[in-house]
Design an enzyme around this catalytic site. Structure first.
Site, PDB file in Angstrom:
ATOM      1  N   ARG A 150      22.002  30.557  31.643  1.00 54.09           N
ATOM      2  CA  ARG A 150      21.754  30.582  33.088  1.00 54.09           C
ATOM      3  C   ARG A 150      22.766  31.454  33.824  1.00 54.09           C
ATOM      4  NH1 ARG A 150      24.725  25.882  32.306  1.00 54.09           N
ATOM      5  NH2 ARG A 150      26.250  25.403  33.932  1.00 54.09           N
ATOM      6  N   HIS A 190      31.487  31.574  32.860  1.00 53.43           N
ATOM      7  CA  HIS A 190      30.365  31.588  33.795  1.00 53.43           C
ATOM      8  C   HIS A 190      30.122  32.941  34.444  1.00 53.43           C
ATOM      9  CE1 HIS A 190      30.482  26.941  34.562  1.00 53.43           C
ATOM     10  NE2 HIS A 190      30.426  27.259  33.281  1.00 53.43           N
ATOM     11  N   CYS A 225      48.665  42.395  41.943  1.00 53.33           N
ATOM     12  CA  CYS A 225      49.272  42.758  43.222  1.00 53.33           C
ATOM     13  C   CYS A 225      49.815  41.473  43.832  1.00 53.33           C
ATOM     14  CB  CYS A 225      48.286  43.483  44.143  1.00 53.33           C
ATOM     15  SG  CYS A 225      47.009  42.469  44.912  1.00 53.33           S
ATOM     16  N   HIS A 240      53.921  47.455  43.087  1.00 51.24           N
ATOM     17  CA  HIS A 240      55.340  47.112  42.969  1.00 51.24           C
ATOM     18  C   HIS A 240      55.596  45.613  42.797  1.00 51.24           C
ATOM     19  CE1 HIS A 240      54.237  47.066  47.225  1.00 51.24           C
ATOM     20  NE2 HIS A 240      55.142  46.111  47.369  1.00 51.24           N
TER      21      HIS A 240
END
Length: 146
Positions: A133, A99, A66, A9
């Site tokens: 990485r 990342h 939310c 909501h």
């Protein structure tokens, strides 16, 4: 590109604004979010179907909303293939994609303004994963890394 979106909501207003923006940009939307204003609901009831849809590969990305963004992110991250990132500013949206290869953005409706939320969503969807990485690090996220 198909985007799944779910909100409780507190996120209804933003959900409609995001949907309108994405449709204008040419995205397709699968809306799992709550649609009424004035009634309170439980965020997991709307986040689970959104996250599951992305988890099953039926959507390219997910957007969940939310009040704090925390509950939505926690719920979505229960799914094996989901990397939901709690994002409240542009720089975090960039890093969540570059990342962490996040595939769901969790937005805190009580802490972001409409103009900011649209810009954050756009940045999230347009930023690419860097790999390298970061790919190695993402493989270490599961509970039982192999």
């Amino acid at each position: 590109m198909l985007i799944a979106i779910g909100s409780d909501h507190t996120g209804v207003y933003y959900k409609y604004a995001i949907n309108n923006f994405l449709i204008k940009k040419g995205y397709k939307i699968k809306d799992f979010g709550f649609s009424e204003q004035g009634k309170k609901v439980d965020y997991p009831d709307f986040i689970h179907p959104t996250a599951n849809f992305v988890n099953e590969g039926k959507a390219d990305f997910g957007i969940i909303i939310c009040g704090s963004g925390n509950g939505a992110a926690m719920t979505a991250n229960k799914y094996e293939k989901i990397r939901a990132a709690l994002v409240w500013k542009k720089e975090i949206a960039i890093l969540a994609r570059k990342h962490n290869n996040a595939n769901i953005i969790s937005l805190p409706a009580r802490f972001i303004k409409k103009n900011e939320i649209i810009e954050i969503v756009e940045i999230f969807l347009e930023t690419n994963f860097e790999g390298g990485r970061h790919k190695i690090r993402i493989k270490k996220i599961p509970t039982n890394p192999q």
